[in-house]
Design an enzyme around this catalytic site. Structure first.
Site, PDB file in Angstrom:
ATOM      1  CD  GLU A 189      -2.495   1.444   3.074  1.00 20.09           C
ATOM      2  OE1 GLU A 189      -3.072   2.247   3.415  1.00 20.09           O
ATOM      3  OE2 GLU A 189      -2.068   0.151   3.526  1.00 20.09           O
ATOM      4  CG  PHE A 190       1.561   5.330  -1.890  1.00 21.58           C
ATOM      5  CD1 PHE A 190       3.443   5.583  -2.746  1.00 21.58           C
ATOM      6  CD2 PHE A 190       0.994   6.328  -1.871  1.00 21.58           C
ATOM      7  CE1 PHE A 190       3.368   6.996  -2.318  1.00 21.58           C
ATOM      8  CE2 PHE A 190       1.693   8.052  -2.268  1.00 21.58           C
ATOM      9  CZ  PHE A 190       2.926   8.574  -2.397  1.00 21.58           C
ATOM     10  CG  ASP A 209      15.274  -0.980  12.798  1.00 24.33           C
ATOM     11  OD1 ASP A 209      15.443  -0.351  13.672  1.00 24.33           O
ATOM     12  OD2 ASP A 209      15.748  -1.439  11.636  1.00 24.33           O
TER      13      ASP A 209
END
Length: 325
Positions: free
Chosen positions: A124-125, A229
């Site tokens: 997905e953008f 992270d």
């Protein structure tokens, strides 16, 4: 959608140049069989036309690209030298976080191999906003993800993945202290010995591992889904100022381990107050904080060299003095 595929924090180090790709380029025709990314977008992605392809700035491990189509936008990362396993690990992590329905993450669509070698991931953008948003909301939603994302298998993950470009071993374990000692600190210490011949940090680090159990006395440790992270390059905010986290190194672990990159994240008081309002702080949190920083300092030492060794060594020495071992 911006991308940071490699967690590099340069506190106490000289500024280094990151790769930055910002020059747009337009789609050139190619046979679908030669371009699996185009093939997926024009079939399962339900697009009839790719109108533009533009590069996105970010990390130096992967090339990040924005595909504009008549059916919406897609975000694609490619790596010309590494097979699909790395992106498969990322996709599984994104999907696990997405399924908690707590904090926003890009939904993964497809991982595959490139015909000329290497691999890709389509997801997905997400359009990012211009501001850094609300840290309290980031803390609250991160805690909600930790609360919702639990595993009946213990500590670990479905597959091994990577932290930066370092392998991260996720074999399941029922014992957090053993898992963290062997699969996190121990792995990094072994790497430092093998890569640099650093017997001092190896020996002292293993002495700490053998004696760190007392730091966890009277602590309830449940396997929570971690991003793994979480530094400033891996969280942002969308156009509605809602927090977004990306580029994970997911596994199920002690929720406090999520703050291991806090030295490179800029979390403030509002973040922690909101987080602990959902996931209450446990006794001894302050004493354990640096044990989780240590994993990431060791990883940076192994990835980027001796500039991070002193920070890792200082933590180890402090703990050995505190524990009197």
């Amino acid at each position: 959608m911006a991308v940071a595929s490699l967690s590099i924090c340069f506190s106490a180090r000289p500024n280094l140049l990151l790769c930055n790709f910002s020059r747009p380029r337009y789609f050139a025709k190619a046979a679908m069989s030669e371009d699996p990314i185009r093939e997926w977008i024009l079939t399962q992605g339900k697009a009839n036309e790719i109108t533009k392809i533009s590069s996105v700035g970010g990390g130096c491990i992967n090339l990040a690209t924005h595909y504009h189509t008549d059916a919406g936008s897609f975000f694609v990362k490619t790596n010309r030298s590494i097979g699909p396993a790395m992106f498969e690990g990322e996709a599984l992590g994104l999907e696990a976080m997405y399924e908690t329905k707590t904090i926003r993450v890009p939904k993964p669509h497809k991982v595959g191999a490139l015909p000329t070698g290497g691999s890709y991931i389509i997801m997905e953008f997400i359009e990012f906003g211009g501001s850094r948003g609300n840290q309290a909301e980031l803390g609250r939603k991160l805690a909600e993800m930790h609360k919702a994302g639990k595993s009946s298998k213990g500590f670990g993950f479905e597959v091994d993945n990577t932290i930066g470009s370092t392998p991260q071993i996720n074999t399941w374990s029922s014992d957090w202290i053993e898992f963290y000692g062997e699969k996190r600190l121990g792995y990094q210490l072994n790497l430092a010995r093998d890569q640099y011949g650093d017997s001092t940090i190896y020996q002292k680090g293993h002495r700490l591992i053998q004696n760190m159990a007392s730091l966890f006395e009277n602590v309830v440790i449940e396997p929570c889904l971690l991003h793994g992270d979480l530094w400033s390059g891996n969280f942002t905010y969308d156009k509605n100022s809602e927090p977004v986290i990306l580029d994970p190194a997911c596994y199920y672990g002690h929720n406090e381990a999520e703050f291991g990159m806090s030295w490179c994240a800029g979390f403030g008081e509002a973040f922690y107050n909101a987080y602990f309002g959902v996931m209450p702080k446990q006794p001894g949190f302050e004493k354990r904080r640096d044990i989780y920083l240590l994993y990431h300092y060791l990883n940076h030492y192994n990835l980027f060299g001796s500039g991070y060794r002193s920070s890792a060594m200082s933590i180890i020495d402090d703990y050995l003095r505190m524990l009197k071992v």
